[in-house]
Design an enzyme around this catalytic site. Structure first.
Site, mmCIF file in Angstrom:
data_model
loop_
_atom_site.group_PDB
_atom_site.id
_atom_site.type_symbol
_atom_site.label_atom_id
_atom_site.label_comp_id
_atom_site.label_asym_id
_atom_site.label_seq_id
_atom_site.Cartn_x
_atom_site.Cartn_y
_atom_site.Cartn_z
ATOM 1 N N GLY A 90 100.672 22.945 15.677
ATOM 2 C CA GLY A 90 100.127 24.012 14.830
ATOM 3 C C GLY A 90 100.060 25.388 15.489
ATOM 4 N N HIS A 161 107.408 23.223 20.170
ATOM 5 C CA HIS A 161 107.739 23.815 21.471
ATOM 6 C C HIS A 161 109.160 23.445 21.912
ATOM 7 C CE1 HIS A 161 106.590 25.619 25.300
ATOM 8 N NE2 HIS A 161 106.972 24.519 25.957
ATOM 9 N N TYR A 457 108.213 32.665 19.829
ATOM 10 C CA TYR A 457 107.221 33.720 19.609
ATOM 11 C C TYR A 457 107.491 34.269 18.201
ATOM 12 C CZ TYR A 457 105.724 33.831 24.525
ATOM 13 O OH TYR A 457 105.206 33.514 25.759
HETATM 14 P P1 FDA Z 1 103.806 23.990 15.036
HETATM 15 O O1 FDA Z 1 103.353 22.643 14.727
HETATM 16 O O2 FDA Z 1 103.084 25.136 14.407
HETATM 17 O O3 FDA Z 1 105.365 24.101 14.765
HETATM 18 C C1 FDA Z 1 106.134 25.262 15.031
HETATM 19 C C2 FDA Z 1 107.423 25.220 14.221
HETATM 20 O O4 FDA Z 1 108.168 24.040 14.526
HETATM 21 C C3 FDA Z 1 107.206 25.176 12.707
HETATM 22 O O5 FDA Z 1 108.303 25.782 12.072
HETATM 23 C C4 FDA Z 1 107.214 23.694 12.423
HETATM 24 O O6 FDA Z 1 107.509 23.378 11.087
HETATM 25 C C5 FDA Z 1 108.267 23.193 13.378
HETATM 26 N N1 FDA Z 1 108.020 21.821 13.824
HETATM 27 C C6 FDA Z 1 106.864 21.310 14.331
HETATM 28 N N2 FDA Z 1 107.025 20.039 14.658
HETATM 29 C C7 FDA Z 1 108.297 19.710 14.370
HETATM 30 C C8 FDA Z 1 109.056 18.521 14.494
HETATM 31 N N3 FDA Z 1 108.510 17.414 14.979
HETATM 32 N N4 FDA Z 1 110.346 18.503 14.082
HETATM 33 C C9 FDA Z 1 110.898 19.628 13.581
HETATM 34 N N5 FDA Z 1 110.229 20.792 13.439
HETATM 35 C C10 FDA Z 1 108.941 20.842 13.836
HETATM 36 N N6 FDA Z 1 105.812 28.996 24.164
HETATM 37 C C11 FDA Z 1 106.452 28.823 25.352
HETATM 38 O O7 FDA Z 1 107.667 28.669 25.378
HETATM 39 N N7 FDA Z 1 105.730 28.785 26.515
HETATM 40 C C12 FDA Z 1 104.376 28.907 26.543
HETATM 41 O O8 FDA Z 1 103.774 28.860 27.613
HETATM 42 C C13 FDA Z 1 103.697 29.082 25.303
HETATM 43 N N8 FDA Z 1 102.339 29.223 25.246
HETATM 44 C C14 FDA Z 1 101.705 29.353 24.033
HETATM 45 C C15 FDA Z 1 100.313 29.479 23.989
HETATM 46 C C16 FDA Z 1 99.673 29.620 22.766
HETATM 47 C C17 FDA Z 1 98.170 29.729 22.745
HETATM 48 C C18 FDA Z 1 100.417 29.666 21.570
HETATM 49 C C19 FDA Z 1 99.726 29.856 20.261
HETATM 50 C C20 FDA Z 1 101.800 29.548 21.621
HETATM 51 C C21 FDA Z 1 102.451 29.396 22.833
HETATM 52 N N9 FDA Z 1 103.838 29.269 22.905
HETATM 53 C C22 FDA Z 1 104.458 29.118 24.121
HETATM 54 C C23 FDA Z 1 104.650 29.263 21.677
HETATM 55 C C24 FDA Z 1 104.920 27.831 21.251
HETATM 56 O O9 FDA Z 1 105.932 27.261 22.059
HETATM 57 C C25 FDA Z 1 105.391 27.802 19.794
HETATM 58 O O10 FDA Z 1 104.412 28.363 18.967
HETATM 59 C C26 FDA Z 1 105.731 26.378 19.366
HETATM 60 O O11 FDA Z 1 106.585 26.409 18.247
HETATM 61 C C27 FDA Z 1 104.485 25.593 19.055
HETATM 62 O O12 FDA Z 1 104.749 24.261 18.796
HETATM 63 P P2 FDA Z 1 103.685 23.444 17.906
HETATM 64 O O13 FDA Z 1 104.223 22.098 17.711
HETATM 65 O O14 FDA Z 1 102.334 23.608 18.496
HETATM 66 O O15 FDA Z 1 103.711 24.311 16.589
#
Ligand code: FDA
Length: 513
Positions: A90, A161, A457
Site C-alpha cells: 500500500g 517494490h 516514486y
Molecule cells: P502498493 O501495494 O501500493 O503497490 C504499488 C503498485 O504496484 C500499485 O500499482 C499496485 O497495484 C501494484 N502492485 C502491488 N502488488 C502487486 C503485485 N503483487 N503484482 C502486481 N502489481 C502489484 N522505493 C525504493 O525503491 N526504495 C526505498 O527505499 C523506498 N522507500 C519507501 C519508503 C516509503 C515510506 C514509501 C511510501 C515508499 C518507498 N519506496 C521506496 C517506494 C516503493 O518502492 C513503492 O511505493 C512501491 O511500489 C511500494 O510497494 P507496495 O507493495 O508497498 O505498494
C-alpha cells in the site's frame, strides 16, 4: 461503494465457483456492510491524501489466502466489468493500489506473505504481501552473511517494490531488487497461474521493473540472496552550517558515484518546520553511509577520498547486515531486538507527495545554494531531498536488461518529498506547490528529453492515462518514456501480447497498442 444486493450476490457466487473449495473464499471477502471493511481498507493506506471520505472506495475487498482466490478475483471481475486494484504494502505514492475512478475491487495480498529462505542455494521464495522488513527478518533468522538488496523502509510491500525496480543502500554493489529476481508466480489476465518458464522471456522481463498493476498479479518471487560480511558499518553525520554543507554537497557529486562499490554514501537534505519545533535547526544535510566492511576501513578510505567530510568512527556503528536494515530507518544507534522489522503498522501517517530526477552533470554551487534557501521555508512541515549515488553495479547492467533503464548514464538520483499532517485544503495546496516549484527550478540541472523519473516514486504530474477510457500510445509515452526510456516500447509490446483487452489498468499502467 455501492452495488445492488443482487449484483453482489452474483459476484460472490462467481467467486466461490472459481476458487478452491478447501479454502472458502467467503472468509476473505469484505463488502462495505461488513464491520471489518474499513479497517481492512485503511490498514495498508500509507498516504493520508487518499484516505478521505470523498476518496472512491472499492465495491469489495478480497484478502486472498490461496492462489485460487486471486484467479477467481480476476475471472469474476472481468466477467462483471469491474477493475482490480492489487495491493501488497500500500505504499504507492498516488494511492493507485486502492483507489480507482470506475467500479473496482481491491485484491489485498496481506495474507500471502510467507518467506522461505533456502540457505543451501542462497535463494528465497517471498510472497508479494510480505514487507521488506519481514523478508529481512527471515533472512537474518537463517544467516548473518546473506542479504537482499532492496529498499530501506521496512513496511514497504514486496509486490509493488519489486514490480517497480526497488533500490536500497546496496544498489552500488548488487543493483536493484528486480535485478536479483530469478523466478516468479503470476496470475495473468485470464486467471492462469504462470511461472518464469510458462510466462516466457518477454513477460518475465516486463514484471521485473515495468511497474506494478500492468501485467497481472505477482503472487510470489524467487530471489537470489547476496553475500555480505558478518559485520557492516552504518554512519551518519549532519552538517547545517550553510557554507560547509553546500561545499560538501557540491564535492559529493564528484565522489559518491566513484567510490568502491561496497560503500554507499548518500545525502538527505531536510527542511521544513517539523523538526524546528523539536529544537533542530533546518536545513540539515545528513551524509549517510552503509559500508560492507568494518568502520576503521571506511573512515580511512573516506579520509583519503573525501577528507572534507571529516567522517569519524564516532559517527558510525557496526552491526550485522540484518541489524543495519533496522538501524537505517531509526538512526545510527545500537538496537536490541529485530522484532520491529515485523511491524506493519506505521507510527505516524502523513499526507505525502514525491517527485524524482536523474542527474548527468554535477549541479553548480549557485543552484545548491538556491535549493538550500528553498528548504528554509517555514511554511512547509517536512521537506526532503534525497541524493542517491549511482555508479558501481548500476553502471554495469545494460539499460535494456530489465525495464529499469536508468543505469550508467547517471551520476545520481534525487527524490523530492514533502509530508504534512495539517489536513486542510490550504496546507495540501501549499505543500504540493512548494514541491512543484522546486521541481520546476531544477529543470536546467537534471536529465532532459525525456526528464527521467523513477516509477516507484509514482508521480501523476508527469503524465497519466485516460481515467475513463482507452489510452493512446502517444498519451502514455509522455510518462512512459520518463520512467522506462527506450524500454517503454517493449513494455507496450508485451502488454499488448499478454493483456490485449487492457484488463490490468490504472493511471500509469502500460497501455496496449
Ligand atoms: P502498493 O501495494 O501500493 O503497490 C504499488 C503498485 O504496484 C500499485 O500499482 C499496485 O497495484 C501494484 N502492485 C502491488 N502488488 C502487486 C503485485 N503483487 N503484482 C502486481 N502489481 C502489484 N522505493 C525504493 O525503491 N526504495 C526505498 O527505499 C523506498 N522507500 C519507501 C519508503 C516509503 C515510506 C514509501 C511510501 C515508499 C518507498 N519506496 C521506496 C517506494 C516503493 O518502492 C513503492 O511505493 C512501491 O511500489 C511500494 O510497494 P507496495 O507493495 O508497498 O505498494
Amino acid at each position: 461503494a455501492s452495488a445492488s444486493p443482487q449484483k453482489y450476490q452474483n459476484f460472490l457466487q462467481c467467486l466461490s465457483e472459481h476458487s478452491s473449495k478447501s479454502y472458502p473464499i467467503s472468509k476473505v471477502v469484505y463488502t462495505p456492510i461488513n464491520s471489518s471493511y474499513s479497517s481492512v481498507l485503511d490498514f495498508s493506506i500509507r498516504n493520508l491524501l487518499f484516505s478521505k471520505p470523498e476518496t472512491p472506495k472499492p465495491l469489495l475487498i478480497i484478502t486472498p489466502s490461496h492462489v485460487s482466490h486471486i484467479q477467481a478475483a480476476v475471472i469474476c471481475s472481468k466477467s462483471h466489468g469491474l477493475q482490480i486494484r492489487t495491493r501488497s504494502g500500500g505504499h504507492d505514492f498516488e494511492g493507485l493500489s486502492y483507489v480507482a475512478y470506475r467500479p473496482f475491487i481491491v485484491v489485498d495480498l496481506i495474507n500471502l506473505r510467507s518467506v522461505k529462505v533456502e540457505v543451501e542455494n542462497n535463494t528465497a521464495w517471498v510472497e508479494s504481501g510480505a514487507t521488506l522488513g519481514e523478508l529481512y527478518y527471515r533472512i537474518g533468522e537463517k544467516s548473518r552473511t546473506l542479504a537482499f538488496p532492496a529498499g530501506v523502509c521496512p513496511t514497504v510491500g514486496i509486490g509493488g517494490h519489486f514490480s517497480g525496480g526497488g533500490y536500497g543502500l546496496m544498489l552500488r554493489k548488487f543493483g536493484l531488487a528486480a535485478d536479483n529476481v530469478i523466478d516468479a508466480y503470476l496470475v495473468d489476465a485470464n486467471g492462469k497461474v504462470l511461472d518464469k518458464e510458462s510466462m516466457g522471456e518477454d513477460l518475465f522481463w516486463a514484471i521485473r521493473g515495468g511497474g506494478g498493476g500492468s501485467f497481472g498479479i505477482v503472487v510470489a518471487w524467487k530471489i537470489k540472496l547476496v553475500p555480505v560480511p558478518e559485520t557492516v558499518t552504518i554512519c551518519s553525520t549532519d552538517r547545517n552550517l550553510e557554507e560547509d554543507a553546500i561545499k560538501l554537497i557540491h564535492r559529493w557529486q564528484y565522489v559518491g558515484n566513484k567510490l568502491d562499490e561496497n560503500i554507499y554514501l548518500g545525502i538527505i537534505l531536510t527542511g521544513g518546520n517539523a523538526s524546528t519545533q523539536a529544537g533542530i535547526t533546518n536545513p540539515t544535510a545528513r551524509f549517510f553511509s552503509l559500508f560492507l566492511g568494518r568502520a576503521d576501513e571506511l573512515v580511512t578510505t573516506l579520509s583519503t577520498i573525501f577528507p572534507e567530510l571529516g567522517l569519524i568512527k564516532q559517527d558510525c556503528v557496526e552491526a550485522s547486515w540484518v541489524e543495519s536494515t533496522l538501524i537505517i530507518p531509526i538512526g545510527v544507534q545500537p538496537i536490541e531486538t529485530l522484532e520491529p522489522l515485523l511491524n506493519r503498522t506505521l507510527t505516524t501517517l502523513d499526507s505525502t507527495k514525491i517527485k524524482s530526477d536523474y542527474i548527468t552533470e554535477p549541479i553548480p554551487v549557485a543552484a545548491i545554494k538556491d535549493i538550500w534557501q528553498r528548504l528554509k521555508t517555514q511554511d512547509i512541515e517536512t521537506s526532503q531531498l534525497v541524493f542517491v549515488p549511482y555508479g558501481g553495479r548500476m553502471s554495469q547492467i545494460s539499460e535494456s536488461e530489465t525495464p529499469f533503464s536508468h543505469r550508467a548514464r547517471y551520476l545520481f538520483k534525487i527524490g523530492y518529498v514533502v509530508g504534512w499532517k495539517d489536513q486542510s485544503l490550504k496546507a495540501k495546496k501549499r505543500h504540493i506547490s512548494w514541491l512543484r516549484e522546486v521541481y520546476e527550478y531544477m529543470a536546467p540541472f537534471v536529465s532532459k528529453s525525456p526528464r527521467a523519473a523513477y516509477t516507484n516514486y509514482r508521480d501523476l504530474d508527469i503524465g497519466s492515462n485516460n481515467k475513463y477510457g482507452k489510452t493512446s500510445y502517444k498519451r502514455a509515452s509522455v510518462w512512459g518514456l520518463k520512467y522506462f526510456g527506450n524500454n517503454f516500447d517493449r513494455l507496450v509490446y508485451v502488454k499488448t501480447k499478454v493483456d490485449p483487452y487492457d484488463f490490468f489498468r490504472h493511471e500509469q499502467s502500460i497501455p496496449t497498442l
